[in-house]
Design an enzyme around this catalytic site. Structure first.
Site, short mmCIF file in Angstrom:
data_model
loop_
_atom_site.label_atom_id
_atom_site.label_comp_id
_atom_site.label_asym_id
_atom_site.label_seq_id
_atom_site.Cartn_x
_atom_site.Cartn_y
_atom_site.Cartn_z
N THR A 2 0.66 -1.59 0.43
CA THR A 2 -0.25 0.19 0.43
C THR A 2 1.31 0.88 0.03
O THR A 2 1.69 1.49 0.32
CB THR A 2 -1.09 0.08 1.25
OG1 THR A 2 -1.22 -1.44 1.27
CG2 THR A 2 -1.87 1.39 1.39
N VAL A 22 -13.38 -4.26 3.90
CA VAL A 22 -12.04 -2.58 3.54
C VAL A 22 -11.46 -2.56 4.44
O VAL A 22 -11.68 -3.57 5.50
CB VAL A 22 -13.22 -1.51 3.72
CG1 VAL A 22 -12.80 -0.02 3.37
CG2 VAL A 22 -14.39 -1.87 1.81
N GLY A 23 -10.47 -1.85 4.00
CA GLY A 23 -9.17 -1.62 4.85
C GLY A 23 -8.97 -0.64 5.24
O GLY A 23 -10.02 0.03 5.80
N THR A 37 0.31 1.26 7.05
CA THR A 37 0.60 0.84 6.01
C THR A 37 0.14 -0.94 6.92
O THR A 37 0.44 -1.14 8.48
CB THR A 37 1.38 0.10 5.18
OG1 THR A 37 1.67 -0.93 4.33
CG2 THR A 37 3.22 0.64 5.75
N GLY A 38 0.02 -1.74 6.02
CA GLY A 38 -0.09 -3.60 7.37
C GLY A 38 -1.25 -4.04 7.88
O GLY A 38 -2.17 -3.65 6.44
C1 SD4 Z 1 -5.32 -3.33 4.24
N1 SD4 Z 1 -3.21 -1.23 5.00
O1 SD4 Z 1 -6.39 -3.27 3.37
C2 SD4 Z 1 -4.34 -1.80 4.28
C3 SD4 Z 1 -3.25 -2.95 3.36
C4 SD4 Z 1 -1.90 -3.26 3.47
O2 SD4 Z 1 0.42 -3.80 3.87
O3 SD4 Z 1 -1.31 -1.82 4.29
N2 SD4 Z 1 -0.80 -3.98 3.25
O4 SD4 Z 1 -4.83 -3.36 5.24
#
Ligand code: SD4
Length: 325
Positions: free
Chosen positions: A185, A214-215, A236-237
């Site tokens: 992301t 949805v994140g 992120t994560g």
């Molecule tokens: C999510 N935070 O949809 C995003 C994905 C992401 O490292 O950043 N992954 O959860």
């Protein structure tokens, strides 16, 4: 803080740079220019092409808002990046659904969630912010709005992503991987020539997520938050963990209370770690920047880094500060 640093960091340098040469000699003007902490662009992961795009725009006088939008669009268009925009990995049913948001220095915000078939969700989010009385549009409504605004529909499932998804279907193991490869992301913060801050965050979310999931990335306060009086943060994560702690909002509020960007990121990560016994199994990472252009970053696990463009120089692999192996 030494007086000279105070001048440089508070933006008085900006005024000095536009002052008449009779007030400041050329060598002093040059030094002020070299040491000025902004304009600056920072982004999660090693998205150097994106920070370069935004940083160069900022150096040419673009607003933080324009720069941050165009910056993250670089990754939305990058077909090799399977976690953002066009070419993003689909959900478990094969749908590519995108989440994005954007915030302006005025504190305005726009967001789209579960958006299909539009390659640049961040630009749709900006349209939501500028052309509607709302902050967030979802799914079919977001798609209809995008089409009304002139965006073209496109199949975002590339051959490679489809192939990878079909391979995944053979085992259907839903297990998010820490630091998914190293391109993930994109969350970006830009501080422009005037010292105004804007931010954006855009993603296809976790690969092979449940349909409808949805994140944090399009959620104002979770994947992104900023206040032009204080600074901003992006995350992120594992989005679920970031949402539960409203991480980016938390970081901005901690900076408002006097913490440095680094201290604020550390505290936000620790809140998640203290509450989630399974934190060993997922990554959460933040990048924050205050109004002086100071940057901090922290994450649970080794492997996260950020990119920056400042003073004509593009840097990758920054911040290797993490909580545990
Ligand atoms: C999510 N935070 O949809 C995003 C994905 C992401 O490292 O950043 N992954 O959860």
């Amino acid at each position: 803080m030494k007086r000279r640093n105070f001048i440089i960091n508070t933006g008085i340098a900006g005024a000095a740079l536009s002052a008449t040469p009779s007030l400041f000699s050329q060598p002093i003007l040059n030094e002020l220019k070299m040491n000025k902490s902004y304009p600056v662009a920072v982004a999660t992961w090693n998205f150097q092409n994106a920070t370069k795009m935004a940083g160069k725009m900022l150096e040419n006088g673009a607003s933080a808002l324009d720069a941050v939008e165009k910056g993250v669009m670089v990754e939305e268009a990058n077909l090799k990046n399977t976690t953002v925009g066009d070419g993003g990995a689909p959900d478990r049913d094969g749908n590519v659904t995108l989440d994005a948001c954007i915030m302006s220095p005025e504190g305005n915000a726009g967001s789209v969630v579960y958006l299909k078939e539009i390659a640049h969700p961040v630009s749709v989010a900006r349209k939501v912010m500028e052309e509607t009385p709302h902050v967030m549009l979802a799914g079919e409504g977001a798609l209809q709005f995008a089409i009304q605004q002139g965006f073209q529909r496109k199949n975002l499932l590339t051959e490679d992503s489809e192939k990878a998804w079909k391979e995944w279907l053979e085992h259907k193991e839903y297990k998010p991987i820490i630091n998914i490869e190293n391109h993930d992301t994109i969350g970006m913060l830009c501080l422009d020539e005037n010292g105004d801050i804007a931010g954006a965050c855009t993603t296809s979310g976790l690969s092979y997520k449940m349909n409808g999931r949805v994140g944090d990335s399009p959620i104002i306060g979770a994947g992104l938050f900023l206040d032009n009086e204080v600074g901003g943060a992006v995350g992120t994560g594992m989005g679920e963990a970031i949402m539960k702690s409203v991480g980016s909002f938390l970081i901005v509020e901690l900076m408002r209370q006097g913490k440095s960007p680094q201290e604020a990121c550390e505290e936000a990560v620790m809140r998640t770690v203290r509450k989630a016994p399974n934190h060993k199994d997922f990554q959460v990472a933040y990048v924050a920047m205050n109004k002086q252009g100071e940057i901090g970053s922290y994450c649970i696990h080794k492997g996260f880094s950020y990119a920056k463009f400042h003073n004509g120089e593009s840097t990758n692999n920054l911040s290797l500060s993490y909580m545990e192996e």
